[in-house]
Design a protein around this motif. Structure first.
Motif, PDB file in Angstrom:
ATOM      1  N   ALA A 134       0.824  -1.211   0.000  1.00 26.99           N
ATOM      2  CA  ALA A 134       0.000   0.000   0.000  1.00 26.99           C
ATOM      3  C   ALA A 134       0.859   1.262   0.000  1.00 26.99           C
ATOM      4  CB  ALA A 134      -0.944   0.005   1.203  1.00 26.99           C
ATOM      5  N   LYS A 135       2.085   1.140   0.501  1.00 22.72           N
ATOM      6  CA  LYS A 135       3.012   2.281   0.492  1.00 22.72           C
ATOM      7  C   LYS A 135       3.994   2.200  -0.675  1.00 22.72           C
ATOM      8  CE  LYS A 135       2.908   3.068   5.503  1.00 22.72           C
ATOM      9  NZ  LYS A 135       3.734   3.093   6.751  1.00 22.72           N
ATOM     10  N   GLY A 136       3.846   1.175  -1.501  1.00 22.75           N
ATOM     11  CA  GLY A 136       4.719   1.030  -2.655  1.00 22.75           C
ATOM     12  C   GLY A 136       6.148   0.695  -2.306  1.00 22.75           C
ATOM     13  N   GLU A 137       6.352   0.015  -1.165  1.00 22.08           N
ATOM     14  CA  GLU A 137       7.726  -0.306  -0.764  1.00 22.08           C
ATOM     15  C   GLU A 137       8.426  -1.216  -1.771  1.00 22.08           C
ATOM     16  OE1 GLU A 137       7.297   0.047   4.119  1.00 22.08           O
ATOM     17  OE2 GLU A 137       7.551  -1.914   3.175  1.00 22.08           O
ATOM     18  N   ASN A 138       7.652  -1.975  -2.527  1.00 21.05           N
ATOM     19  CA  ASN A 138       8.251  -2.875  -3.512  1.00 21.05           C
ATOM     20  C   ASN A 138       8.869  -2.129  -4.696  1.00 21.05           C
ATOM     21  OD1 ASN A 138       5.398  -2.328  -3.848  1.00 21.05           O
ATOM     22  ND2 ASN A 138       5.437  -3.627  -5.658  1.00 21.05           N
ATOM     23  N   TYR A 139       8.562  -0.835  -4.835  1.00 19.22           N
ATOM     24  CA  TYR A 139       9.139  -0.043  -5.933  1.00 19.22           C
ATOM     25  C   TYR A 139      10.373   0.749  -5.511  1.00 19.22           C
ATOM     26  CZ  TYR A 139       4.911  -1.156  -8.504  1.00 19.22           C
ATOM     27  OH  TYR A 139       3.899  -1.823  -9.135  1.00 19.22           O
ATOM     28  N   GLY A 140      10.716   0.689  -4.240  1.00 15.76           N
ATOM     29  CA  GLY A 140      11.877   1.424  -3.765  1.00 15.76           C
ATOM     30  C   GLY A 140      13.174   0.862  -4.311  1.00 15.76           C
ATOM     31  N   PRO A 141      14.204   1.689  -4.468  1.00 16.59           N
ATOM     32  CA  PRO A 141      15.495   1.240  -5.015  1.00 16.59           C
ATOM     33  C   PRO A 141      16.087   0.057  -4.255  1.00 16.59           C
ATOM     34  CG  PRO A 141      15.437   3.629  -4.880  1.00 16.59           C
ATOM     35  CD  PRO A 141      14.207   3.139  -4.170  1.00 16.59           C
ATOM     36  N   LYS A 142      15.919   0.043  -2.939  1.00 16.20           N
ATOM     37  CA  LYS A 142      16.486  -1.038  -2.135  1.00 16.20           C
ATOM     38  C   LYS A 142      15.863  -2.384  -2.516  1.00 16.20           C
ATOM     39  CE  LYS A 142      17.358  -2.434   2.658  1.00 16.20           C
ATOM     40  NZ  LYS A 142      17.172  -2.078   4.095  1.00 16.20           N
ATOM     41  N   PHE A 143      14.535  -2.403  -2.655  1.00 15.58           N
ATOM     42  CA  PHE A 143      13.882  -3.660  -3.000  1.00 15.58           C
ATOM     43  C   PHE A 143      14.162  -4.045  -4.449  1.00 15.58           C
ATOM     44  CE2 PHE A 143      10.414  -6.458  -4.293  1.00 15.58           C
ATOM     45  CZ  PHE A 143      10.437  -7.388  -3.261  1.00 15.58           C
ATOM     46  N   HIS A 154       1.552   7.280  -5.599  1.00 14.34           N
ATOM     47  CA  HIS A 154       2.341   8.211  -4.789  1.00 14.34           C
ATOM     48  C   HIS A 154       3.783   7.737  -4.660  1.00 14.34           C
ATOM     49  CE1 HIS A 154       3.389  11.026  -1.585  1.00 14.34           C
ATOM     50  NE2 HIS A 154       3.874   9.988  -0.914  1.00 14.34           N
ATOM     51  N   ALA A 155       3.971   6.447  -4.416  1.00 11.83           N
ATOM     52  CA  ALA A 155       5.327   5.904  -4.259  1.00 11.83           C
ATOM     53  C   ALA A 155       6.114   6.030  -5.560  1.00 11.83           C
ATOM     54  CB  ALA A 155       5.247   4.443  -3.830  1.00 11.83           C
ATOM     55  N   LEU A 156       5.465   5.760  -6.671  1.00 11.06           N
ATOM     56  CA  LEU A 156       6.147   5.864  -7.961  1.00 11.06           C
ATOM     57  C   LEU A 156       6.488   7.312  -8.289  1.00 11.06           C
ATOM     58  CD1 LEU A 156       3.990   3.243  -9.867  1.00 11.06           C
ATOM     59  CD2 LEU A 156       6.443   3.061  -9.442  1.00 11.06           C
ATOM     60  N   ASN A 157       5.587   8.216  -7.984  1.00 14.38           N
ATOM     61  CA  ASN A 157       5.876   9.653  -8.180  1.00 14.38           C
ATOM     62  C   ASN A 157       7.063  10.086  -7.333  1.00 14.38           C
ATOM     63  OD1 ASN A 157       4.053  10.575 -10.138  1.00 14.38           O
ATOM     64  ND2 ASN A 157       2.394  10.749  -8.655  1.00 14.38           N
ATOM     65  N   GLN A 158       7.123   9.588  -6.103  1.00 15.95           N
ATOM     66  CA  GLN A 158       8.220   9.948  -5.205  1.00 15.95           C
ATOM     67  C   GLN A 158       9.552   9.415  -5.725  1.00 15.95           C
ATOM     68  OE1 GLN A 158       7.748  11.913  -2.264  1.00 15.95           O
ATOM     69  NE2 GLN A 158       9.953  12.081  -2.652  1.00 15.95           N
ATOM     70  N   CYS A 159       9.528   8.184  -6.217  1.00  8.73           N
ATOM     71  CA  CYS A 159      10.754   7.598  -6.778  1.00  8.73           C
ATOM     72  C   CYS A 159      11.242   8.412  -7.978  1.00  8.73           C
ATOM     73  CB  CYS A 159      10.494   6.160  -7.203  1.00  8.73           C
ATOM     74  SG  CYS A 159      10.290   4.997  -5.834  1.00  8.73           S
ATOM     75  N   LEU A 160      10.333   8.765  -8.855  1.00  4.82           N
ATOM     76  CA  LEU A 160      10.701   9.539 -10.047  1.00  4.82           C
ATOM     77  C   LEU A 160      11.203  10.923  -9.674  1.00  4.82           C
ATOM     78  CD1 LEU A 160       7.732   8.451 -12.328  1.00  4.82           C
ATOM     79  CD2 LEU A 160      10.152   7.990 -12.768  1.00  4.82           C
ATOM     80  N   SER A 161      10.541  11.528  -8.682  1.00  6.77           N
ATOM     81  CA  SER A 161      10.953  12.860  -8.234  1.00  6.77           C
ATOM     82  C   SER A 161      12.333  12.819  -7.586  1.00  6.77           C
ATOM     83  CB  SER A 161       9.918  13.407  -7.235  1.00  6.77           C
ATOM     84  OG  SER A 161      10.327  14.649  -6.710  1.00  6.77           O
ATOM     85  N   ASP A 162      12.572  11.820  -6.747  1.00  5.58           N
ATOM     86  CA  ASP A 162      13.875  11.695  -6.086  1.00  5.58           C
ATOM     87  C   ASP A 162      14.986  11.424  -7.100  1.00  5.58           C
ATOM     88  OD1 ASP A 162      12.798  12.147  -3.612  1.00  5.58           O
ATOM     89  OD2 ASP A 162      12.682  10.029  -3.039  1.00  5.58           O
ATOM     90  N   ALA A 163      14.681  10.632  -8.112  1.00  7.40           N
ATOM     91  CA  ALA A 163      15.679  10.351  -9.139  1.00  7.40           C
ATOM     92  C   ALA A 163      16.013  11.608  -9.942  1.00  7.40           C
ATOM     93  CB  ALA A 163      15.178   9.253 -10.070  1.00  7.40           C
ATOM     94  N   GLN A 164      14.989  12.367 -10.266  1.00  5.31           N
ATOM     95  CA  GLN A 164      15.202  13.600 -11.036  1.00  5.31           C
ATOM     96  C   GLN A 164      15.987  14.630 -10.234  1.00  5.31           C
ATOM     97  OE1 GLN A 164      11.590  15.496 -12.351  1.00  5.31           O
ATOM     98  NE2 GLN A 164      12.626  16.662 -13.947  1.00  5.31           N
ATOM     99  N   ALA A 165      15.749  14.672  -8.923  1.00  3.44           N
ATOM    100  CA  ALA A 165      16.440  15.635  -8.066  1.00  3.44           C
ATOM    101  C   ALA A 165      17.839  15.169  -7.677  1.00  3.44           C
ATOM    102  CB  ALA A 165      15.612  15.889  -6.808  1.00  3.44           C
ATOM    103  N   GLY A 166      18.183  13.938  -8.010  1.00  2.73           N
ATOM    104  CA  GLY A 166      19.492  13.410  -7.661  1.00  2.73           C
ATOM    105  C   GLY A 166      19.581  12.897  -6.245  1.00  2.73           C
ATOM    106  N   ASN A 167      18.432  12.745  -5.582  1.00  2.00           N
ATOM    107  CA  ASN A 167      18.439  12.238  -4.207  1.00  2.00           C
ATOM    108  C   ASN A 167      18.725  10.742  -4.149  1.00  2.00           C
ATOM    109  OD1 ASN A 167      17.767  14.808  -3.272  1.00  2.00           O
ATOM    110  ND2 ASN A 167      15.559  14.405  -3.461  1.00  2.00           N
ATOM    111  N   PHE A 221      11.014   1.865 -15.990  1.00  4.23           N
ATOM    112  CA  PHE A 221      10.161   0.906 -15.292  1.00  4.23           C
ATOM    113  C   PHE A 221       9.164   1.637 -14.399  1.00  4.23           C
ATOM    114  CE2 PHE A 221       9.474  -1.630 -11.398  1.00  4.23           C
ATOM    115  CZ  PHE A 221       8.853  -2.746 -11.940  1.00  4.23           C
ATOM    116  N   TRP A 222       9.660   2.583 -13.587  1.00  3.59           N
ATOM    117  CA  TRP A 222       8.774   3.362 -12.735  1.00  3.59           C
ATOM    118  C   TRP A 222       7.729   4.109 -13.550  1.00  3.59           C
ATOM    119  CZ3 TRP A 222      13.496   5.613  -9.686  1.00  3.59           C
ATOM    120  CH2 TRP A 222      13.843   4.741  -8.653  1.00  3.59           C
ATOM    121  N   THR A 223       8.142   4.685 -14.659  1.00  5.77           N
ATOM    122  CA  THR A 223       7.234   5.473 -15.485  1.00  5.77           C
ATOM    123  C   THR A 223       6.131   4.611 -16.076  1.00  5.77           C
ATOM    124  OG1 THR A 223       9.033   6.996 -16.062  1.00  5.77           O
ATOM    125  CG2 THR A 223       7.084   7.022 -17.479  1.00  5.77           C
TER     126      THR A 223
END
Length: 349
Positions: free
Chosen positions: A43-52, A170-183, A193-195
């Motif tokens: 539900a929090k999209g943890e499976n889409y995080g870079p670590k997973f 929301h999780a996918l948007n956060q991943c894309l935003s963090d990647a774009q910002a260099g975080n 894949f995220w997109t």
């Protein structure tokens, strides 16, 4: 035992195939301290995080991370591999604990071999698992998201799936935003894949978010999306699923998939069938006859599963109540197993 490297199962109770693996763990008699269980919050999209994603680039659960055989020692630096396919995970669990295995085990429970001993039964298992249960026609996740064929049922469905779908987007948007910002560091492949996952989820999200709006009040594009949704849902439930259920009811030997012995196909079928029954409004307390009645009512006239009877179809009320389908008998049989009670004791999911 505490210093020996252990396998780690990344799972979610909301994941049907995670439930299949949990059933297999119980059936194989693994001790509770032999496999580390780690919940992935879908539900929090943890499976889409870079670590997973470093463990499983497909972002799916279950994922079983196992120590390599030659590093099963406190004196050797442990090395691991990730198994990401449900079928392969259950096969691994079956082979890793048997009367002939050398697994570091604390369990005194029996370790029955689930894999069929004959070529014919092995081929039958493969047919059940790959051609039916894990087929595109029987995809339980598709059935969950497409479980509405009119405006009333769409409103009901939206109430249950919107939180999950919003969390995913929301999780996918956060991943894309963090990647774009260099975080975070993410390759072009991961970003793509995220997109793609976000775009697919967004299309369904728009249908659910408009669920309470009457069709007559929708704009042309939103109305077209809803009509297409209902069209796909109707085919998914009334054609594709009917094909799978009919074939299963025909091919099951009974009472289990391959007869009297519980086999490696059964954790797959039990988890799949439990999810389909839940989507049709069934519960863990229902008996096999009730489950089939609810399935036939939910799907409609295209599903009619034949009873196991001799001669003409039963005619009296008493005869009707005792008439049984193979899938109904299967349901009643697996419900009595300790694995079922452990995974579904508090209800279907």
């Amino acid at each position: 035992m505490s210093d020996i490297p252990k396998a780690v199962l990344y799972y979610s109770n909301e994941s049907i195939w995670s439930c299949a693996v949990l059933l297999a763990l119980e059936e194989k008699g693994y001790g509770e301290d032999e496999v580390v269980l780690k919940v992935v919050d879908l539900a929090k999209g943890e499976n889409y995080g870079p670590k997973f994603l470093r463990l499983n680039s497909k972002a799916t659960v279950p994922t079983l991370v196992v120590p390599l055989d030659k590093s099963l020692s406190v004196d050797v630096e442990s090395r691991y591999k990730a198994i990401t396919e449900t079928k392969t995970i259950i096969e691994f669990l079956d082979k890793s604990r048997s009367p002939l295995s050398h697994t570091n085990t604390t369990s005194q429970a029996p370790a029955p071999i689930l894999t069929p001993a004959t070529i014919d039964f092995a081929a039958t298992c493969k047919f059940f698992i790959e051609d039916l249960i894990h087929s595109e026609d029987g995809d339980p996740n598709n059935l969950m998201y497409m479980n509405a064929r009119n405006e009333e049922s769409l409103r009901t469905l939206a109430d249950s799936v919107l939180p999950l779908m919003k969390g995913k987007v929301h999780a996918l948007n956060q991943c894309l935003s963090d990647a774009q910002a260099g975080n975070i560091r993410a390759s072009d492949k991961v970003v793509k894949f995220w997109t793609s996952k976000k775009e697919a989820a967004q299309m369904l999200l728009e249908v659910y978010e408009n669920a309470k709006v009457p069709s007559t009040a929708l704009g042309a594009s939103a109305q077209a999306r809803r009509e297409e949704y209902f069209k796909v849902a109707k085919v998914s439930w009334e054609v594709a699923l009917v094909h799978v259920l009919t074939k299963l009811n025909e091919k099951i030997i009974g009472p289990y998939t391959l007869g009297e012995q519980y086999s490696i196909a059964d954790p797959h079928l039990t988890a799949w069938f439990a999810r389909v029954v839940m989507l049709a409004g069934g519960s863990s307390s229902d008996n096999g006859n009730v489950v089939i009645e609810k399935l036939e009512k939910h799907i409609g006239s295209s599903l009619v599963l034949p009873n196991i009877v001799s001669g003409d179809a039963p005619r009296t009320d008493a005869e009707r109540s005792s008439a049984r389908t193979k899938l109904g008998i299967y349901w009643d049989t697996v419900k009595e197993r300790s694995s079922w009670k452990k995974v579904y004791g508090h209800g279907l999911h």
